[in-house]
Write a protein that holds these residues in place. Sequence first.
Motif, PDB file in Angstrom:
ATOM      1  N   GLN A  81      24.695   4.494  16.638  1.00  0.00           N
ATOM      2  CA  GLN A  81      26.109   4.838  16.630  1.00  0.00           C
ATOM      3  C   GLN A  81      26.840   3.815  15.772  1.00  0.00           C
ATOM      4  OE1 GLN A  81      26.394   4.692  20.771  1.00  0.00           O
ATOM      5  NE2 GLN A  81      25.484   6.741  20.957  1.00  0.00           N
ATOM      6  N   ILE A  82      27.738   4.314  14.926  1.00  0.00           N
ATOM      7  CA  ILE A  82      28.508   3.428  14.071  1.00  0.00           C
ATOM      8  C   ILE A  82      29.970   3.590  14.434  1.00  0.00           C
ATOM      9  CG2 ILE A  82      29.136   2.886  11.693  1.00  0.00           C
ATOM     10  CD1 ILE A  82      26.383   4.033  10.888  1.00  0.00           C
ATOM     11  N   LYS A  83      30.579   2.479  14.839  1.00  0.00           N
ATOM     12  CA  LYS A  83      31.962   2.571  15.314  1.00  0.00           C
ATOM     13  C   LYS A  83      32.924   2.537  14.143  1.00  0.00           C
ATOM     14  CE  LYS A  83      31.260   0.630  19.890  1.00  0.00           C
ATOM     15  NZ  LYS A  83      29.909   0.012  19.723  1.00  0.00           N
ATOM     16  N   LYS A  84      34.109   3.100  14.385  1.00  0.00           N
ATOM     17  CA  LYS A  84      35.067   3.178  13.282  1.00  0.00           C
ATOM     18  C   LYS A  84      35.718   1.825  13.016  1.00  0.00           C
ATOM     19  CE  LYS A  84      39.455   4.192  15.087  1.00  0.00           C
ATOM     20  NZ  LYS A  84      40.669   4.716  14.555  1.00  0.00           N
ATOM     21  N   ASN A  85      36.179   1.688  11.793  1.00  0.00           N
ATOM     22  CA  ASN A  85      36.823   0.461  11.332  1.00  0.00           C
ATOM     23  C   ASN A  85      35.978  -0.788  11.569  1.00  0.00           C
ATOM     24  OD1 ASN A  85      38.735   2.331  10.871  1.00  0.00           O
ATOM     25  ND2 ASN A  85      40.445   1.088  11.566  1.00  0.00           N
ATOM     26  N   GLU A  86      34.702  -0.625  11.355  1.00  0.00           N
ATOM     27  CA  GLU A  86      33.802  -1.770  11.458  1.00  0.00           C
ATOM     28  C   GLU A  86      32.888  -1.768  10.245  1.00  0.00           C
ATOM     29  OE1 GLU A  86      33.025  -2.672  16.144  1.00  0.00           O
ATOM     30  OE2 GLU A  86      31.403  -1.937  14.884  1.00  0.00           O
ATOM     31  N   ILE A  87      32.312  -2.922   9.978  1.00  0.00           N
ATOM     32  CA  ILE A  87      31.288  -2.950   8.941  1.00  0.00           C
ATOM     33  C   ILE A  87      29.924  -2.946   9.616  1.00  0.00           C
ATOM     34  CG2 ILE A  87      30.242  -4.265   7.069  1.00  0.00           C
ATOM     35  CD1 ILE A  87      32.953  -5.324   6.368  1.00  0.00           C
ATOM     36  N   MET A  88      29.148  -1.914   9.333  1.00  0.00           N
ATOM     37  CA  MET A  88      27.772  -1.850   9.831  1.00  0.00           C
ATOM     38  C   MET A  88      26.846  -2.181   8.677  1.00  0.00           C
ATOM     39  SD  MET A  88      25.194  -1.089  11.733  1.00  0.00           S
ATOM     40  CE  MET A  88      25.271  -0.034  13.174  1.00  0.00           C
ATOM     41  N   ALA A  89      25.979  -3.152   8.865  1.00  0.00           N
ATOM     42  CA  ALA A  89      25.038  -3.515   7.797  1.00  0.00           C
ATOM     43  C   ALA A  89      23.629  -3.086   8.177  1.00  0.00           C
ATOM     44  CB  ALA A  89      25.083  -5.010   7.541  1.00  0.00           C
ATOM     45  N   PHE A  90      22.938  -2.418   7.220  1.00  0.00           N
ATOM     46  CA  PHE A  90      21.523  -2.096   7.409  1.00  0.00           C
ATOM     47  C   PHE A  90      20.723  -3.163   6.697  1.00  0.00           C
ATOM     48  CE2 PHE A  90      22.137   2.832   7.564  1.00  0.00           C
ATOM     49  CZ  PHE A  90      22.890   2.680   8.711  1.00  0.00           C
ATOM     50  N   ILE A  91      19.832  -3.846   7.411  1.00  0.00           N
ATOM     51  CA  ILE A  91      18.974  -4.828   6.738  1.00  0.00           C
ATOM     52  C   ILE A  91      17.515  -4.475   6.980  1.00  0.00           C
ATOM     53  CG2 ILE A  91      20.673  -6.696   6.866  1.00  0.00           C
ATOM     54  CD1 ILE A  91      19.079  -7.824   9.226  1.00  0.00           C
ATOM     55  N   GLY A  92      16.657  -5.123   6.211  1.00  0.00           N
ATOM     56  CA  GLY A  92      15.228  -4.872   6.356  1.00  0.00           C
ATOM     57  C   GLY A  92      14.566  -4.978   5.002  1.00  0.00           C
ATOM     58  N   ASP A 114      40.070   9.759  -1.249  1.00  0.00           N
ATOM     59  CA  ASP A 114      40.573   9.545   0.093  1.00  0.00           C
ATOM     60  C   ASP A 114      39.515   9.753   1.167  1.00  0.00           C
ATOM     61  OD1 ASP A 114      42.834   8.584   1.218  1.00  0.00           O
ATOM     62  OD2 ASP A 114      43.416  10.543   2.027  1.00  0.00           O
ATOM     63  N   PRO A 115      38.431   8.996   1.097  1.00  0.00           N
ATOM     64  CA  PRO A 115      37.367   9.144   2.099  1.00  0.00           C
ATOM     65  C   PRO A 115      37.750   8.428   3.383  1.00  0.00           C
ATOM     66  CG  PRO A 115      36.771   7.410   0.572  1.00  0.00           C
ATOM     67  CD  PRO A 115      38.112   7.920   0.130  1.00  0.00           C
ATOM     68  N   GLN A 116      36.955   8.630   4.416  1.00  0.00           N
ATOM     69  CA  GLN A 116      37.200   7.934   5.676  1.00  0.00           C
ATOM     70  C   GLN A 116      36.077   6.961   5.978  1.00  0.00           C
ATOM     71  OE1 GLN A 116      37.339  11.604   7.551  1.00  0.00           O
ATOM     72  NE2 GLN A 116      39.458  11.999   6.973  1.00  0.00           N
ATOM     73  N   ILE A 117      34.910   7.308   5.483  1.00  0.00           N
ATOM     74  CA  ILE A 117      33.752   6.434   5.683  1.00  0.00           C
ATOM     75  C   ILE A 117      33.265   6.016   4.301  1.00  0.00           C
ATOM     76  CG2 ILE A 117      31.374   6.338   6.521  1.00  0.00           C
ATOM     77  CD1 ILE A 117      32.217   8.553   8.538  1.00  0.00           C
ATOM     78  N   VAL A 130      32.918   1.194   7.287  1.00  0.00           N
ATOM     79  CA  VAL A 130      32.071   0.780   6.182  1.00  0.00           C
ATOM     80  C   VAL A 130      30.618   0.680   6.636  1.00  0.00           C
ATOM     81  CG1 VAL A 130      31.561  -1.063   4.539  1.00  0.00           C
ATOM     82  CG2 VAL A 130      33.941  -0.481   5.067  1.00  0.00           C
ATOM     83  N   VAL A 131      29.720   1.297   5.882  1.00  0.00           N
ATOM     84  CA  VAL A 131      28.281   1.124   6.126  1.00  0.00           C
ATOM     85  C   VAL A 131      27.684   0.542   4.860  1.00  0.00           C
ATOM     86  CG1 VAL A 131      26.134   2.206   6.836  1.00  0.00           C
ATOM     87  CG2 VAL A 131      28.314   3.193   7.559  1.00  0.00           C
ATOM     88  N   ILE A 132      26.968  -0.571   4.997  1.00  0.00           N
ATOM     89  CA  ILE A 132      26.425  -1.221   3.811  1.00  0.00           C
ATOM     90  C   ILE A 132      24.941  -1.501   3.991  1.00  0.00           C
ATOM     91  CG2 ILE A 132      27.270  -3.454   4.692  1.00  0.00           C
ATOM     92  CD1 ILE A 132      27.425  -4.393   1.791  1.00  0.00           C
TER      93      ILE A 132
END
Lengths: 342, 310, 272
Positions: free
Chosen positions: C47-58, C187-190, C221-223
């Motif tokens: 789950q990815i919450k709104k207005n947060e930065i989620m980072a994928f690492i590996g 005008d994206p949201q994610i 943001v998902v990075i």
Amino acid sequence: MAKIFFEDVVKPTVFSKTKISFNLSALYDKLWEYAIFSLAATGAIIIVLIFVFIFMKAWPVFQASGLKVITTSNFEEQIRHAYFAPLDEQLWEFGLLSLIVGSLTTALGALFIAVPAGVGTAVIICEMSSGLLKRFLEAATRLLAAIPSVIYGLVGLMVVIPLISDRLLNVELQIKYLEYFQLNGYSMLAGIIVLSFMIVPLVIALSVDAINAVPRKYREASLALGITKWRTIIKVVIPAAKSGILAGVILAAGRGIGEAIALSMVSGASANMPSLRHGFVFFLTPVLPLASAIINKSQAISVPSIEAALFSCGVILLVICAFLSISTRIVESAVRRRQGLD
Amino acid sequence: MIKIKIRDASQQLFAWVSALITLAACFGIILFLLVKGHGAVTLEFLLTDPNPTFQAEGAGGILAPMAGTFIVTLTGVVIALPWAIATATYLSEYAKKNLATAYLKLAIDVLSGVPTIVIAIFGVALFTNPTLGFLSSMIEGVEGVNKAFGKSFLVCGIGMAIMVLPYMIKTCEEAIKAVPNAFREASLALGASKKITITDVVLPSARRGIITAIILGMGRIIGDTAIVWLLLGGSIRMTGQQPWWHLSNWLSTLQNTGSTLTTYIFLNSPAGEGNKPELAFAASLVLVVIIVFLNAAAGLIGFMGKVKEE
Amino acid sequence: MGNVLVEHPLSKTNGSAPVSDDGCAIVVENVNAWYGRKQVLFNVDMQIKKNEIMAFIGPSGCGKTTLLRCFNRMNDIIKSFRLTGTIKIGDEDITSKNTDVLALRKKVGMVFQQPNPFPMSIFNNLRLPLAENFPDLEKAKIEDIIVQKLKDANIYTEIKDRLHHSALRISGGQQQRLCIARMLTIDPQILLFDEPCASLDPLSTKKIEDLLLQLKEKYTVVIVTHNIEQARRIADNVAFFYTGKLVEMGPAKKLFLAPETEMLERYLSGKF
């Protein structure tokens, strides 16, 4: 004893031997390089020779007619008079305007059809088709490019000319224009149609190369912005391939201007000046492009003044085509520089 | 929104229609020639010499034109090939970045854009020169004229060589440039001279591209009419010593004129003097079959190259 | 359509992500994915919450980019790609055949590893997506939006004199921020970032990281990143992937201080 013998005699010999063979191979190498260079240089000299010879042969006409060569048009009559002139009273004055107009109208008309159709086909080949259809389209393009121009002329003669004279001409029209020229199907329009099919494979081939060279990252960027595949092709891929496509268009223009045989078979073989006042009959005017004129009047080439007239057609062709060849590169690199690609 | 959809749909329709017309044109032309020409293509048609006559009966076959095409193609390629390889080798292996090289490249570019009809009249200007008369024959019996005839298989072959030279140079150059540098370095490191490296390593590795260049050049020569028209002339039969196919007459045949398939088609079409379209169609069919075979050969070589790389 | 247009860009306060019942912008459930026969994602839930930065690492090839590209269906252009499971953005399952992919991509913007501005002027780079997606916008309005979005991406002052020059003539870092500005025009949201700093120098990287921290105020943001330090600096949550499996996920602070799995511990200490 033996040791001294070896050192004094054998060693120097070996040394000098290697030295000689080394020099020889270096000499061979140098000779080989010169041979290659001189062959390459011959190719470069040929183009100069072409310019010199053709200009020299055409010179009397330019000398006698001056600017009239490209501003007046009375070619048919001049040829007829020149043909019957006595050998020591040659008529050197010729006006080639109607031939130049014939070349430009047929070539531009063909480009007008072949460029959109060629780019469209290239888009289908690169982006919209796959498997067997794609292979068929590619093969058809290659084959169309390889079919000799005389066959295009023959098919045009047997298919396009009857089509035009059946569908677009009637006796009234023919009588109406009899004072200007004979309407019989052989026309600028026939030339344009035949020429379009001849240059379309060129446009397709160069556009395909250009479109395939567009990096995937541009397509991805566009798709990720919510733009449809088709709009991506229209707004991103084709503009990015613009320089290559333009090069193909210029190349096709040169081919169109220089085409002799097929046009001489279908375009009418008489040097009329097409006039916009005639309405759509403009396209039905029989015309004689520069290149076809050389073929058509070649029977009379033994007359020195006619020979010179045909060579002056060659001069104009040569100048136009050299200009197009040089501008290909300039245009291509100018576009790429503006896009920031190099 | 609907306007946008209509715009996109009509653009796509246009692209598809053009693609299908291209496809249809290709198959249409071949089918047309097949329908119109297959009747006249018989073994006899292929194996007899043509006769200048106004009737279709007794007009003979296309042996001499086919032989003419063969001779012109052979002479053209034989002259152009070493020339093209040498120029391509010079450009890719020796040429330094200077004005002379830039000029050489420009010259090749301009040459490739020169219409064949212009090369043809250049040939007329050059080969009617009496000093080059040995390539064709001298005009005799006309007083006060010291001119060479300027039309022969040899002259025509040279004209063809000039025409295909730039294309063959480009193809050879690409092939030579595609040879990995490691090959050259390995050869030079073993002590081979630059010449040996080129003749024994680089050119053999580029042979597939060179063969492609030959086929490309052949295709262009076979299909050309303008140069044949002005440098070989409009005579349908061989004009050298008869029988032309006799080996002892080879030089006479080369120095004299004849026809090729393309001029045969032109002469027999309504545009020429013969006005025997059925023969023109038959000869066109033969010509297209030859072209298709050449195309297939070029495709096969490219395909084999790909397979080998993978 | 008209209403949407009037609403678009500047008037809209922000693009807060559509929120499902539990406050998450993206919900991934039991996702498996294949390229041809090769499975590249195994039973991923997240789950990815709104207005947060989620980072994928590996490590490379662990499936993190694949998952990222599922969020805007960019994998569709790869023929052999196949996916099972559900990914919900808002209340919509975006893996479904009926999903309006174009609308989805407008909602979920993406920036790629290689800066990829189009070979045209900076101005036209931003004008293109605007003109394509909002065909009724007036010219003046378009210019306003372009300036605004360039400002949002912290690049306007650097390039304002060169708006009509080729976008390929600015530095790599500037190009990447230009791509971010271009993404913002629709005008994206994610916002998805696929290793956005992989080809950039440290200074440009710093500017992008600052920008990301600003952007999370308005966007989710998902990075994907290879750079553990980068994740430590900017991420609120981190997901650690290994060979296609989601191994560990949680708040960045906790994960980096006390990794639960040995695998992550080894990765963080650079033992891969």
